[in-house]
Write a protein that holds these residues in place. Sequence first.
Motif, PDB file in Angstrom:
ATOM      1  N   PRO A 140      43.579  38.958  37.980  1.00 46.00           N
ATOM      2  CA  PRO A 140      42.828  37.829  38.557  1.00 46.00           C
ATOM      3  C   PRO A 140      42.036  38.189  39.816  1.00 46.00           C
ATOM      4  N   TYR A 141      42.399  39.306  40.476  1.00 49.92           N
ATOM      5  CA  TYR A 141      41.778  39.660  41.757  1.00 49.92           C
ATOM      6  C   TYR A 141      40.866  40.892  41.649  1.00 49.92           C
ATOM      7  N   ASP A 144      36.853  40.540  42.414  1.00 47.94           N
ATOM      8  CA  ASP A 144      36.525  40.547  43.844  1.00 47.94           C
ATOM      9  C   ASP A 144      36.693  41.951  44.424  1.00 47.94           C
ATOM     10  N   HIS A 193      41.310  34.432  45.485  1.00 45.60           N
ATOM     11  CA  HIS A 193      40.146  35.142  44.936  1.00 45.60           C
ATOM     12  C   HIS A 193      39.002  34.151  44.774  1.00 45.60           C
ATOM     13  N   LEU A 195      36.080  35.143  42.594  1.00 47.25           N
ATOM     14  CA  LEU A 195      35.485  35.379  41.280  1.00 47.25           C
ATOM     15  C   LEU A 195      36.534  35.260  40.181  1.00 47.25           C
ATOM     16  N   GLU A 196      36.077  34.834  39.022  1.00 43.77           N
ATOM     17  CA  GLU A 196      36.970  34.743  37.870  1.00 43.77           C
ATOM     18  C   GLU A 196      37.030  36.079  37.136  1.00 43.77           C
ATOM     19  N   ALA A 197      38.162  36.375  36.555  1.00 48.47           N
ATOM     20  CA  ALA A 197      38.332  37.622  35.808  1.00 48.47           C
ATOM     21  C   ALA A 197      37.336  37.689  34.656  1.00 48.47           C
ATOM     22  N   GLN A 199      34.137  38.021  34.811  1.00 44.54           N
ATOM     23  CA  GLN A 199      32.844  37.393  35.096  1.00 44.54           C
ATOM     24  C   GLN A 199      31.680  38.367  34.915  1.00 44.54           C
TER      25      GLN A 199
END
Length: 292
Positions: A140-141, A144, A193, A195-197, A199
Amino acid sequence: MNERKQHVLNAAKRLFLENGFANTSIQNILDEAGISKGTFYNYFNSKNECLISIIEESTGTASVLREELAADGPDGPEVLVEQILVRLRMNREQKLIRLYEAILHSGDPELRDYMKSVHLSELAWLEQRLTEVYGEQFRPYAADAALMEFGMLGQYLQFAPDITSSEELSKRIRFVIRRTEALLRDMAENDEHLLEAGQFDLRADSPSLPAPGRVAEEMLRLAETLPHESRGTGREFAGFLSTELKSEKPRASLMQSIAVPFRKLFDGLPNEPEARTVMSALWRLLKSSNLK
């Protein structure tokens, strides 16, 4: 990519670097390569497409070398360092930065959109690699973290453009990766975070996957072009890879171990670029969910 098309690309690249993209005409390329206009348009629809092919050849080669590095042994931050170094070395040795700058300054919408897709694809690759290196819990992070790592590294390289040795470049890459790891762990600890994973993958203009059967045929054909002393080995490697590609349950890990030595059989041969193109298609298939 056949040898004749490669010859045209080499001629065009020389002219783009010597005279600038804007100052190079298609007629200049015809004269430099010693070909007719019909031959040029048999390969490319425009001068823009010719330039894009030059960059795609480089990115495809970097992709193959990166995958081979990851296939050689246990994964980890040091592999990521070497993979990033591959792209940096290629950009500098082939003077691709000058071509990128020409595109950015051209104002041409087609070329600028293409470079945007290249940039997004590189971010998507880095996001995925950070997840693979540090663990699924960081997915998930990772978007970014990839954006921050890309920015940090770019600034460090821009600050010291005269640094070209692999040792010095690796030192900077390692420093940035360590900082990125700390940021990644901090974001995970705080569950924070922006941004979405995935993206970058969604926004990148990724080409469709090649047909496995077509890639299998190309590898078998390439094996027949090898010198006599390595042709038997090449046939054996290509035969194994093509059989696996056509099977209901391809063994991706075994294919990775064979893909590296097969590609290296073409090092220094006239059709080395063509071999890299075919193997780039194979690696894309190996990385896809279709062969896992």
